[in-house]
Write an enzyme that holds these catalytic residues in place. Structure first.
Site, mmCIF file in Angstrom:
data_model
loop_
_atom_site.group_PDB
_atom_site.id
_atom_site.type_symbol
_atom_site.label_atom_id
_atom_site.label_comp_id
_atom_site.label_asym_id
_atom_site.label_seq_id
_atom_site.Cartn_x
_atom_site.Cartn_y
_atom_site.Cartn_z
ATOM 1 N N HIS A 238 0.817 -1.228 0.000
ATOM 2 C CA HIS A 238 0.000 0.000 0.000
ATOM 3 C C HIS A 238 0.845 1.270 0.000
ATOM 4 O O HIS A 238 0.671 2.157 0.855
ATOM 5 C CB HIS A 238 -0.958 0.007 1.195
ATOM 6 C CG HIS A 238 -2.084 -0.970 1.079
ATOM 7 N ND1 HIS A 238 -3.257 -0.678 0.432
ATOM 8 C CD2 HIS A 238 -2.213 -2.256 1.516
ATOM 9 C CE1 HIS A 238 -4.073 -1.719 0.483
ATOM 10 N NE2 HIS A 238 -3.458 -2.703 1.122
ATOM 11 N N ASP B 79 -1.669 -5.178 -4.450
ATOM 12 C CA ASP B 79 -1.791 -3.929 -3.686
ATOM 13 C C ASP B 79 -0.427 -3.358 -3.313
ATOM 14 O O ASP B 79 -0.184 -2.972 -2.160
ATOM 15 C CB ASP B 79 -2.645 -4.143 -2.432
ATOM 16 C CG ASP B 79 -4.133 -4.135 -2.728
ATOM 17 O OD1 ASP B 79 -4.511 -3.859 -3.880
ATOM 18 O OD2 ASP B 79 -4.929 -4.443 -1.816
ATOM 19 N N ASN C 87 -6.768 -5.203 -5.737
ATOM 20 C CA ASN C 87 -7.988 -4.434 -5.983
ATOM 21 C C ASN C 87 -7.759 -2.936 -5.854
ATOM 22 O O ASN C 87 -8.560 -2.138 -6.350
ATOM 23 C CB ASN C 87 -9.097 -4.874 -5.020
ATOM 24 C CG ASN C 87 -8.715 -4.673 -3.569
ATOM 25 O OD1 ASN C 87 -7.664 -5.150 -3.129
ATOM 26 N ND2 ASN C 87 -9.535 -3.981 -2.811
ATOM 27 N N HIS C 88 -6.673 -2.526 -5.206
ATOM 28 C CA HIS C 88 -6.381 -1.096 -5.079
ATOM 29 C C HIS C 88 -5.658 -0.550 -6.305
ATOM 30 O O HIS C 88 -5.811 0.631 -6.633
ATOM 31 C CB HIS C 88 -5.538 -0.837 -3.826
ATOM 32 C CG HIS C 88 -6.325 -0.789 -2.565
ATOM 33 N ND1 HIS C 88 -6.688 0.379 -1.937
ATOM 34 C CD2 HIS C 88 -6.833 -1.778 -1.804
ATOM 35 C CE1 HIS C 88 -7.383 0.108 -0.841
ATOM 36 N NE2 HIS C 88 -7.486 -1.206 -0.734
#
EC number: 3.1.-.-
Length: 668
Positions: A16, A54, A122-123
């Site tokens: 992230h 991610d 998914n990010h």
């Protein structure tokens, strides 16, 4: 032992990068931890790094995030250390979506010492007109190998990357993030196939990387482990943030599953409070060993729950000073967590100074919460999340069960921090299932509308809903024309209802409709960008050109300032599409002129010439012009300068089809 037959792979997921990058305290946490992960990989001289999705927190990461990521990859992944394994599979298939379909360390223009293989999450999933994601930028730069991408909604064939080091062979499978409901349905319908090597298929160590919901969030909003093939040896499961990196065996399929979890705290939930690790995987032949490596630069996170009703000896709801007592009790709890964080940090100087603290207080039983902001101000300089230290919640009493009502009590019975996931599609579906008949959808389907709303919210496709409505409307109209339905409202409604029900039952066709509508929305966005750019270019080219004397549109002219750029002040808000429409000869619908003086007061505008005192000119319109603009046949001396009040707005004399009198006089 580390020898010529042993693969060493560093495994991590959900890094992230860019999470809270603008936060003055936590802004650099993701970048520091990413550097530590690459340091561990370089120190242990791994063969490659495997990421489970991610890598970035945002679908469109900022320039700072991209720049910092490139810095780290170039620092740790480039060098003279030779790569000890080889790729045996067809790389044109493994990296078919790349302009450079081969592994980066085999590129003669690059000097890669530590390759990185990654799927998308998914990010950071592909989106937009060209279906690109941030990983494609890194792949194009030669710093990362993006694999596991699939665009088909009908069938997925997962082709492995075949690797060999000495006598050890690994078949690396990958599947990037796909909406869970769609992938669940594809597994049920046997539309997902994992291809195996033709020769000696039992001699390969099969490693599968996936980024989906592992825990059950709904009936089909997760991927059960038993859906996966039983020939797999190890599954690296991304997306789940709780660290469970020790491989656990699935008793039914007999493979092992490792869940590395995230390397940064992105939500103040119990799963994030578990100590963060990455894994060093060793594979020799068909045997494996996972070594846990604790991350030292992760910010400490302490969390505790308090139920006020469990302490009747301390808190009495009828006591007028009970709020002060609760506040003092919570302050004592926070101080204890801060002391624990300070003791842990003494043995680890690389750990950030300010910890994350979360105290969840259940005030069910007649208690009242105190003011959180005043409480948080006392810890502003000691914690990294002063605004989120306290979280009050209570269990709401559920009403008697009614099948026709939504049970919102069940939805909010747990605190939001525990990961209660409310999805757009589910809310849309639940609303229309329980809504009254008069507000039910009669043409669109709940599924299609939910998908369109999700695209609008998550992927910023502003035309998604509009294009879906247009697409399904056109399809229904074609259906009615083919059936030759009589023009009776009852019969039309009945046929539309039957057609809608048939589409609801055919889920594959409905998915295709949504995909086609999204494609049209992206194409429309690209078209708007091109029109904006073209219109800007035309304005620049037309600035110094002389206006023509005649026009096919026969539109009456307006007075200008003599420099070719006179623009009515009220027309500044129009976009480029509107500016270009007059040149394309569109038919304008003029508004009915108001006879009153107030209309003239509000709509008329003065075009002031600061250089020439222009005389007011009268234009004699041809009969053809009078027919086309019948509502604008009369112009007053002042009203001729106010085209806006009559429904037509000319922004500059670029749009005037006649040569301006003042301009020609000035040029003479």
């Amino acid at each position: 032992m580390d020898d010529e037959d042993t693969f060493k792979i560093l495994i991590a997921t959900d890094i992230h990068l860019g999470y809270l990058e603008k936060d003055p305290v936590r802004g650099n946490d993701t970048f520091v931890t990413f550097n530590e992960i690459l340091e561990h990989a370089q120190k242990n001289e791994v063969d490659f790094v495997l990421l489970g999705g991610d890598l970035f927190h945002e679908n469109k990461p900022s320039r700072k995030t991209i720049h910092t990521c490139l810095e780290s990859l170039r620092k740790y992944c480039m060098g003279d250390r030779p790569v000890q394994f080889e790729v045996l599979s067809d790389q044109a298939v493994n990296f078919q979506f790349s302009k450079f379909p081969w592994v980066n360390y085999q590129d003669e223009n690059l000097n890669i010492s530590m390759p990185i293989f990654s799927i998308h999450g998914n990010h950071d999933d592909p989106t937009g007109v060209d279906a690109l994601c941030a990983l494609d930028i890194l792949s194009c730069a030669g710093l990362l190998n993006h694999f596991g991408r699939s665009t088909s909604v009908e069938k997925i064939d997962i082709s492995p990357i075949l690797l060999r080091k000495g006598r050890t062979k690994i078949a690396l499978y990958g599947l990037g993030a796909i909406p869970d409901e769609r992938l669940y349905r594809m597994f049920v319908n046997k539309q997902v196939t994992m291809l195996r090597p033709k020769e000696d298929e039992d001699s390969w160590f099969n490693l599968f990387v996936i980024h989906q919901n592992r825990s059950k969030h709904g009936a089909t909003n997760y991927i059960p482990e038993q859906f996966l093939d039983d020939f797999i040896n190890l599954v690296v499961w991304g997306h789940e943030h709780e660290c469970k990196i020790t491989p656990a065996q699935n008793e039914q399929q007999h493979f092992y599953v490792t869940q590395p979890g995230s390397s940064v705290v992105t939500s103040l939930s119990p799963g994030e409070a578990v100590k963060k690790h990455v894994g060093l995987l060793r594979v020799k032949g068909k045997k494996m060993k996972m070594q846990r490596i604790a991350l030292e630069t992760v910010r400490t996170f302490y969390m505790e729950d308090v139920v006020l009703a469990d302490h009747p000896e301390l808190f009495n709801p009828d006591n007028p000073k009970v709020i002060q007592a609760i506040q003092a009790f919570c302050m004592e709890k926070v101080e204890m967590m801060l002391d624990n964080a300070e003791r842990e940090r003494l043995g680890n100087p690389r750990q950030p100074e300010k910890p994350l603290i979360r105290l969840r207080v259940d005030y069910t039983g007649g208690f009242e919460p105190f003011i959180i902001h005043r409480f948080s101000q006392k810890f502003m300089d000691r914690v990294a999340n002063p605004k989120d230290i306290i979280h009050f919640f209570r269990h709401r009493e559920q009403k008697e069960k009614n099948d026709n009502d939504l049970n919102f009590g069940k939805l909010f019975s747990r605190p939001a921090s525990e990961g209660v996931t409310l999805r757009v599609e589910d809310l849309v579906k639940q609303y229309f299932q329980t809504a009254e008949k008069k507000v039910q959808l009669s043409l669109l389907t709940e599924r299609g509308m939910g998908e369109a709303v999700q695209e609008f919210v998550d992927k910023e496709e502003k035309d998604a809903i509009e294009e879906l409505v247009k697409f399904q409307l056109e399809k229904t109209q074609r259906f009615l024309k083919e059936r030759h339905i009589d023009a009776e409202e009852v019969k039309i409604d009945e046929e539309v209802r039957k057609f809608r029900e048939s589409r609801r039952e055919n889920t594959e066709e409905e998915d295709e409709e949504v995909r086609e509508a999204m494609t049209r929305a992206r194409a429309q966005r690209s078209k708007d960008v091109v029109l904006d750019s073209a219109s800007s270019d035309e304005e620049l080219m037309d600035t110094g050109m002389k206006a023509s004397g005649d026009s096919d549109d026969d539109i009456p002219t307006t007075l200008s300032r003599g420099r070719g750029r006179g623009r009515a002040r009220g027309a500044r808000g129009q976009n480029s599409t509107a500016r270009g429409s007059s040149r394309r000869g569109r038919a304008f619908r003029s508004l009915k002129p108001e006879p009153s003086q107030s209309a003239s007061k509000f709509f008329s505008e003065d075009i002031i010439d600061d250089e020439l005192d222009l005389e007011e000119s009268h234009i004699n319109l041809s009969s053809k012009t009078n027919q086309r603009f019948s509502a604008m046949s009369s112009f007053s001396k002042r009203g001729s300068q106010s085209q806006t009040s009559r429904g037509v707005d000319f922004e500059s004399d670029e749009d005037d089809p006649f040569k301006n009198t003042a301009t020609s006089r000035r040029k003479k």
